[in-house]
Design an enzyme around this catalytic site. Structure first.
Site, short mmCIF file in Angstrom:
data_model
loop_
_atom_site.label_atom_id
_atom_site.label_comp_id
_atom_site.label_asym_id
_atom_site.label_seq_id
_atom_site.Cartn_x
_atom_site.Cartn_y
_atom_site.Cartn_z
CB SER A 156 6.59 6.64 10.50
OG SER A 156 6.77 5.35 9.99
NE ARG A 160 9.29 6.41 7.83
CZ ARG A 160 8.77 7.58 7.49
NH1 ARG A 160 9.53 8.63 7.35
NH2 ARG A 160 7.48 7.71 7.28
NE ARG A 209 2.38 10.07 12.64
CZ ARG A 209 2.78 8.82 12.70
NH1 ARG A 209 3.31 8.24 11.66
NH2 ARG A 209 2.67 8.13 13.82
CG ASP A 241 -0.18 -0.02 2.56
OD1 ASP A 241 1.05 -0.07 2.55
OD2 ASP A 241 -0.85 0.01 3.61
CG HIS A 242 3.49 2.50 3.00
ND1 HIS A 242 2.36 1.94 3.54
CD2 HIS A 242 4.00 3.33 3.95
CE1 HIS A 242 2.19 2.42 4.77
NE2 HIS A 242 3.16 3.26 5.04
CG ASP A 272 1.95 1.89 9.28
OD1 ASP A 272 2.50 2.26 8.22
OD2 ASP A 272 1.14 2.60 9.91
#
Length: 750
Positions: free
Chosen positions: A641, A643, A446, A94-95, A159
């Protein structure tokens, strides 16, 4: 039929007994949150776990990964020596789909540009027993809610908005990829026992107010770090009045207050949603356990005793909110926006309004937005701002196409984007990129600087999809649909009425095109596709273990000033293409951070050559000379995030420690997992002592004790020395990660 139903049945079969054990151990009634936590401990507890102090080993039921983070997570898992995942796991593409002109063209381009990454993810999923959701199938959190989330369960996801599943009564926590590797490898997952924040909801939403306004209000009250180290549980009559997907919206954006996760107890809205998404078997099973899948009755009668903090919100009095710009906790009631525009100098004209995303793309969200669009068209109005719609999943997209909402939104002037993250995460090729200060409004989560379009001049405000749609029609940030009128093309004054919409589709969901690929029954013969010449994928080499010595005379690579989120440390947007190639993506390290010494963004001085270059360039120069370095940071460092690249890149380029005033939870853990030292100033004002040409030493590593501070020796270029204390949150096991070089090194050793 519910996916992994046998696993869920096993969880439920043991749930009541484990709750009874925990209730007896604590000697009191339990909140719903505590029930899920205690039932997911790896072993039956023999002592009461202290909130905010004790670490606990947990056994989550499943793992979910999005394609950007899954690359590194699965590259790490390949090094763990396991034949298949220990728990049900999924990958969701999806990213990597960039929004540009529309769903069809954007998806086609993404499939071409990202083919080798998608091929890798599908092949590694096939090999290790992981479910694979193809590009276009939907955003991870919406797909999880539709297919995998279940009341009373526990999930981790790579995520930060994984808590979306809390809308279906699940403890779902955003983590870094190394944490996912632990769980997929069958290892315990460690978490500091969280504090509990209770949000008591009374009344019922009406008019323009929506579930999104609940979390926008909470963000304004708690700020971006007010939930750190805590789980937020919503309860009360107001909670049961909300739809399941509305609950998901609230839990999703709980990431913006730093919360470990957010959750709602099981109720009838979840039963309705499970049945609507073809999980009647799970609805029946959960309903049979409804008394245990909620707080004990005594909690409701005296709830102040059971939570560390209580927030009271009356939904009947809740006003729609607009949060921003540049931070999701700057909350403006819509009635105050006119004043804010004038006082703060916000550009009043809205350039783009964007609805959808993982936060607000349910059937109810789109139906309510379409109801505004429909009445606007009937009153001679169209969108004055550019207007985009991002469906959360193929199931939602197909259903709102069948039921007519998409057509209505397109007639208003909307562009339908792919079922993907797109502009929410910076994967947006904005075609009208302004050079001057400008305003956009989104229903996303965000709004950090440059988050959506990469433009520092863009002021992004977060609102509900209904308010965003109304503002798109007005084209004005100061427009208040509750009180203001608009003028149509005929010169008539007209007023928008409050939105209406169905919680769930009356005719059920249309599944649309099937985007799921089940793993191979026997993955042993599957070859994982990684080209050794690829600039997108790179097999990992283990980090070196600790040399057993204190850290001596290392340089200060960067002293970051102000907000330093994971976006500042490792940008997304165009850099997402390198998420599977650690060397290449490390070229974005800290390029968004502000240098406290010069005020420059992304540039620092090499203290040996005197040259100023980009942060990653100087880091590589230090690494080539075997010169270690540290980074100094401000408050809530690493928010945003989940990440883990923001931890991997500093480790890869020779970093030894990150020393800050305070950390966001996920990022602190990510640093520990990669063998870095996340440390905090015992006295936050000591941040001011650090100068550009300093060399620093970290003492006390060789005498490590839980809770015992380390010492930082600061040698200034003028020959003076300062000595200060640095706190850490390492426990014994976590310090073993540091000693081994990373948590993954420990797993690989067996």
């Amino acid at each position: 039929m519910t996916a992994n139903l046998d696993m869920i049945k096993k969880v439920y079969a043991e749930f009541q007994g484990k709750v009874d054990h925990a209730r007896k151990l604590l000697g009191r009634p339990l909140t719903y949150t505590e029930k899920i936590l205690y039932t997911h401990l790896c072993e039956l507890p023999s002592k009461v776990l202290q909130r905010g102090k004790d670490y606990a080993d947990l056994a989550p039921d499943r793992v979910a990964m999005q394609d950007a983070t899954a690359q590194m997570a699965l590259l790490q898992f390949m090094s763990a020596g396991r034949k298949s995942t220990a728990v049900p796991s999924t990958v969701h593409c999806d990213h990597l789909i960039q929004a540009q002109v529309g769903a069809t063209e954007d998806l086609l381009r993404a499939n071409n540009e990202n083919k080798e990454v998608y091929d890798f993810l599908e092949s590694v999923s096939q090999k290790y027993g992981i479910g694979f959701w193809k590009p276009g199938a939907g955003i991870i959190h919406q797909v999880v809610l539709e297919n995998y989330a279940f009341p009373g369960g526990m999930m981790i996801g790579t995520d930060s908005h994984t808590p979306n599943a809390g809308g279906l009564g699940m403890i779902a926590i955003g983590v870094g990829g190394a944490d996912a590797v632990d769980v997929m490898a069958g290892m315990p997952w460690e978490l500091k026992w969280p504090k509990l924040i209770g949000v008591h909801l009374t009344g019922k939403l009406s008019g323009w107010a929506s579930a999104k306004d609940v979390i926008l209000k909470v963000a304004g009250l708690l700020t971006v770090k007010g939930g750190t180290g805590a789980i937020v549980q919503y309860f009360g009559e107001g909670a049961t009045s909300l739809s399941c997907t509305g609950k998901g919206t609230i839990c999703n954006m709980g990431a913006e207050i730093g919360a470990t996760t957010s959750v709602f107890p099981f109720d009838e809205s979840m039963v309705r949603y499970l049945k609507s998404t073809s999980r009647e078997d799970l609805a029946e099973l959960a309903s049979s356990m409804k008394d245990v899948l909620t707080d004990d009755p005594e909690v409701y009668t005296d709830y102040e005793k059971y939570f560390d903090q209580i927030i009271e919100i009356n939904l009947s009095e809740l006003e729609p909110m607009l949060n921003g710009p540049f931070t999701p906790d700057l909350a403006w009631p819509i009635s105050k926006m006119k004043e804010a525009v004038i006082e703060k100098g916000y550009p009043d004209q809205i350039g783009v309004a964007l609805i959808g995303s993982c936060t607000n793309s349910s059937y109810e969200d789109i139906d309510r937005s379409a109801s505004i669009a429909k009445q606007a068209l009937a009153k001679g109005l169209k969108s004055k701002a550019q207007f985009t719609i991002t469906p959360g999943s193929e199931q939602v997209r197909a259903t709102i196409e069948r039921d007519g909402q998409l057509q209505t939104l397109e007639e208003l002037g909307g562009i339908i984007l792919a079922n993907a993250c797109g502009p929410c995460i910076g994967m947006w090729k904005r075609m009208d990129m302004p050079t001057e200060k400008n305003t956009i409004v989104t229903s996303f989560n965000r709004n950090f600087a440059k988050r959506n379009d990469g433009n520092p001049n863009t002021l992004a405000f977060v609102a509900s999809p209904e308010i965003t749609t109304a503002l798109a029609i007005a084209g004005s940030l100061s427009f208040n649909p509750l009180t203001d009128e608009l003028v149509n093309d005929a010169g008539e004054k007209v007023k928008l009425e409050p939105p209406t919409g169905d919680e769930l589709p009356a005719r059920g969901f249309d599944a649309g095109e099937n985007g799921f690929v089940a793993p191979a029954e026997d993955g042993s013969t599957v070859d994982v596709k990684v080209d050794s010449k690829s600039d997108r994928l790179q097999l990992l080499q283990p980090f070196s273990p600790w040399d057993g010595k204190d850290i001596e005379d290392v340089t200060v690579l960067l002293k970051a000033k102000g907000k330093c989120t994971t976006d500042h440390i490792s940008m997304a947007g165009p850099w997402l293409k390198y998420r599977g190639h650690l060397d290449n993506i490390s070229n974005n390290m800290f390029i968004g951070a502000t240098n406290a010494f010069s005020g420059d963004t992304g540039k620092v001085k090499n203290i040996y050559s005197g040259e100023t270059k980009s942060v990653p360039e100087v880091a590589r120069e230090y690494k080539a000379e075997n010169i270690g370095w540290v980074v100094i940071g401000d408050e809530n460092y690493g928010e945003g995030s989940s990440r883990e690249h923001a931890a991997l890149e500093p480790r890869f380029l020779g970093g030894r420690a990150i020393i800050v005033k305070s950390f966001a939870r996920i990022h602190e853990t990510n640093l520990k997992k990669q063998g870095m030292l996340p440390l905090t100033f015992a006295n936050p004002s000591d941040y001011d002592l650090i100068c550009e040409d300093d060399k620093v030493s970290i003492k006390g590593l060789t005498e490590f004790q839980v809770g015992k501070p380390f010492t930082l020796i600061i040698k200034h270029s003028d020959g003076t020395i300062d000595e200060i204390l640095l706190n850490h949150t390492f426990n014994e096991r976590q310090f073993e990660w540091f000693k081994s070089g990373s948590a993954l090194n420990m797993i690989a050793k067996g």
